[in-house]
Design an enzyme around this catalytic site. Structure first.
Site, mmCIF file in Angstrom:
data_model
loop_
_atom_site.group_PDB
_atom_site.id
_atom_site.type_symbol
_atom_site.label_atom_id
_atom_site.label_comp_id
_atom_site.label_asym_id
_atom_site.label_seq_id
_atom_site.Cartn_x
_atom_site.Cartn_y
_atom_site.Cartn_z
ATOM 1 N NE ARG A 182 -8.512 1.895 11.120
ATOM 2 C CZ ARG A 182 -7.491 1.329 10.497
ATOM 3 N NH1 ARG A 182 -6.889 1.954 9.514
ATOM 4 N NH2 ARG A 182 -7.067 0.150 10.858
ATOM 5 C CG ASP A 219 -6.499 -3.571 -3.379
ATOM 6 O OD1 ASP A 219 -7.297 -2.646 -3.107
ATOM 7 O OD2 ASP A 219 -5.276 -3.492 -3.198
ATOM 8 C CG HIS A 246 -5.781 -2.074 0.259
ATOM 9 N ND1 HIS A 246 -4.892 -2.028 -0.790
ATOM 10 C CD2 HIS A 246 -5.246 -1.317 1.255
ATOM 11 C CE1 HIS A 246 -3.863 -1.252 -0.439
ATOM 12 N NE2 HIS A 246 -4.059 -0.819 0.785
ATOM 13 C CG ASP A 247 -7.512 -5.091 5.462
ATOM 14 O OD1 ASP A 247 -6.663 -4.184 5.462
ATOM 15 O OD2 ASP A 247 -8.474 -5.132 6.241
ATOM 16 C CB SER A 303 -0.930 -0.046 1.217
ATOM 17 O OG SER A 303 -1.900 0.946 1.120
#
Lengths: 415, 221
Positions: A244, A343, A376-377, A174
């Protein structure tokens, strides 16, 4: 100039009885060192930082030739604590502990791994939360805005400190992947291999848009106090939480959220009735609120603004009329790029663009597109194919550098 | 050009190779290697576990890249130290520039591709020379099998009609006609049956054909 490191290592080497045992494949208990640099650092903005410190952790041993060093760059909310168990907080394992350790993909039996907390972050490196020596007050909102290139220049001195002329590899996911790419462009002769995971060479309008929503949430929180909330003893908890929450949505795929939460209700009324209110009704809301609140307790709002802005600004092709291939012309490193099909934050097209530009420059590129469901994680998770690719790639680096064969396999790929 | 007596691996050699002591490549891959200039740039489409590229890197010092879609094969290629790009070939070769390579190889994959013409055009675009291998449907026992009422199944095409990935089977002449239509100038042909090279009546007697062609762009330069 570089000062000697101040290390808390003795604490790490003196185990106390209440510490949990070290799991197989872990680098064990670790403590950060804080490196101070007194030479002024001129930033992309033109501002000059007269001095700064960086929090650093290292794992494994630097060999005599100093050829086995790997720099790990972190993403938005992470730190120098890449692997192992924090000596002062034994339940805090490193953010990439599944990737880095003895016998893991990035094998600390053979590689010397360096984790650095970015300049401007809030985990021990100089940033908005630290004291500005000129005023005796926390920098707060007056801390200069930074770019990814500024981070690279700041980290170069960490390499100098350890006497590392050239990293065997610079790696990150990332935002960390953007730093790794920037290392390969900014300091081409200092990067042997560059490993860029779930990353991009520039943010899309949608990416910037999400960052802007997050920043607006913070900037419009009354407790933000124009960034000088430290003095008033408040924290823009709501803004930081919402920032967040928005970020968290972009880290996960629709698929994963659907399977984790679906439309499950948190505490349904009789016969599954809705409450007809704006309190938490669905599990996904409860989860996001929890993530947001947790984050607001340990992360600094000014840092969040600064880091997201650095993400927005990153665009090495900008100086070359948008031509990424031309921007990558100085690169000497070999590349491994990995993306994940689900992602949607930095979708595979972002990685393919980098692959294409590197190929145009006749660089050696390996690219894996992992069909993992986690969005994405996924770059932080333990997909076996992903880890097998990274492990195979690092074993190749070790072969070329004569670092010997892998002695063991632990972690995700252990049988 | 035909000294291949040291070959011991059968055509369908298993791909479980250790780091050291790799078995010799299949005979068709050895021939492909002979057609590749030392030190040149090679793109191997459908590179599998990277065996051909590793062999070319060791014996001919080529700078190569492979393209492969299968996860396990990509992992195997990375372990072998081969640069590999994970991608579906049906999507074309957009990642690659015009004339980025000297030679592009498509080994035993053409027959299973949906867009046959497209991939051949793309090959001609990214490299001066193309090398293509495919099972020869004109192998005479196939005719015998069809006369007996059954689709042919053999070592080279070990599939039943209902589960075969081979959707575009052709004969040597069929390929030559298509190549001519696409402006691909055929420079070489080698044909094999098992471990043996076939030199006479190749259209009937060979099970595997390997063509090398020059792209129209390459021929002009």
């Amino acid at each position: 100039m570089t000062k000697p490191a101040v290390s808390a290592d003795p604490a790490a080497s003196a185990p106390t009885t209440d510490r949990p045992p070290v799991p197989a494949g872990s680098v064990g208990y670790v403590s950060p060192q804080f490196l101070s640099f007194d030479e002024p650092l001129t930033l992309a903005s033109g501002q000059v930082l007269p001095s700064y410190s960086l929090a650093v952790e290292t794992y494994g041993e630097l060999n005599a030739a100093r050829s086995n060093a790997v720099l790990i760059c972190h993403a938005l909310n992470a730190s120098h604590h890449v692997a192992g168990l924090e000596a002062d907080a034994p339940h805090q394992s490193g953010w990439w502990d599944n990737m880095v350790g003895p016998g893991k993909a990035v094998d600390t039996d053979r590689f010397f791994v360096v984790g650095v907390n970015n300049l401007g972050s809030c985990f021990g490196s100089t940033g908005p939360t630290t004291v500005n020596p000129a005023t005796g007050q926390p920098w707060g909102a007056s801390f200069p805005l930074l770019t990814v290139e500024d981070w690279v220049h700041a980290q170069e001195r960490v390499a100098d400190h350890f006497g590392i002329e050239r990293f065997a590899a610079v790696m990150g996911g990332s935002l960390g992947g953007m730093q790794a790419l920037s290392w390969a462009i900014t300091c081409p002769e200092r990067v042997g291999d560059c490993v860029v995971v779930a990353s991009t060479a520039r943010l899309s309008a949608q990416n910037i848009a999400f960052n802007e929503v997050a920043r607006r949430a913070i900037l419009t929180d009354p407790d933000f106090c124009d960034g000088d909330y430290y003095a008033r003893g408040v924290v823009p908890v709501n803004g930081l939480s919402v920032a967040r929450m928005v970020g968290h949505i972009t880290y996960q795929s629709d698929e994963v959220m659907a399977s984790k939460f679906g439309r499950a209700q948190r505490k349904p009324g009789p016969n599954g009735q809705y409450h007809y209110s704006y309190d938490v009704e669905f599990e996904v809301e409860s989860y996001l609120r929890h993530q947001g609140e947790k984050f607001s307790r340990y992360f600094d709002a000014n840092t969040y603004l600064l880091l997201t802005r650095a993400l927005d600004y990153f665009d090495p092709a900008r100086a070359c009329g948008g031509d990424l291939a031309r921007a990558l012309a100085p690169v000497q490193a070999r590349f491994l790029l990995v993306s994940f099909t689900t992602d949607w934050r930095f979708a595979p097209e972002h990685s393919r663009e980098m692959v294409q530009a590197l190929l145009k420059n006749h660089r050696e590129v390996t690219y894996a597109e992992i069909d993992a469901p986690h969005g994405h994680d996924a770059f932080l998770l333990g997909d076996a194919r992903y880890h097998a690719i990274v492990q195979g790639y690092y074993d190749g680096i070790a072969r070329r550098l004569g670092l010997g064969d892998r002695r063991r396999t632990t972690g995700v790929l252990a049988q | 050009m035909n000294a291949e007596s040291s070959v011991s691996a059968p055509l369908s050699a298993p791909v479980a190779a250790s780091q050291s002591g790799e078995p010799a490549p299949r005979i068709d891959l050895l021939r492909i290697a002979q057609w590749i200039a030392p030190g040149s740039r090679v793109l191997d489409l459908g590179c599998g576990d990277g065996r051909l590229l590793a062999y070319l890197q060791q014996t001919r010092q080529v700078r190569g890249a492979g393209v492969e879609i299968d996860d396990e094969q990509v992992i195997a290629a990375v372990r072998r130290g081969v640069s590999v790009i994970q991608q579906n070939l049906e999507g074309g070769l957009a990642l690659f520039d015009d004339a980025q390579f000297d030679t592009v190889v498509l080994s035993q994959t053409l027959q299973s591709m949906r867009h046959t013409e497209h991939i051949l055009r793309e090959m001609a675009r990214v490299a001066r020379y193309g090398i293509v291998s495919f099972p020869n449907f004109g192998y005479w026992p196939h005719g015998w099998s069809i006369l007996a009422g059954r689709m042919p199944v053999n070592d080279q095409m070990p599939y039943e009609w209902y589960d075969t990935p081979n959707i575009h089977l052709c004969t040597l002449r069929d390929f030559q006609i298509l190549a001519a239509r696409l402006g691909l100038r055929i420079t070489d042909l080698a044909a094999f049956r098992g471990e043996r090279e076939i030199r006479y009546l190749r259209g009937w007697r060979s099970m595997l054909a390997v063509y090398r062609f020059e792209s129209p762009a390459g021929a002009r330069s």
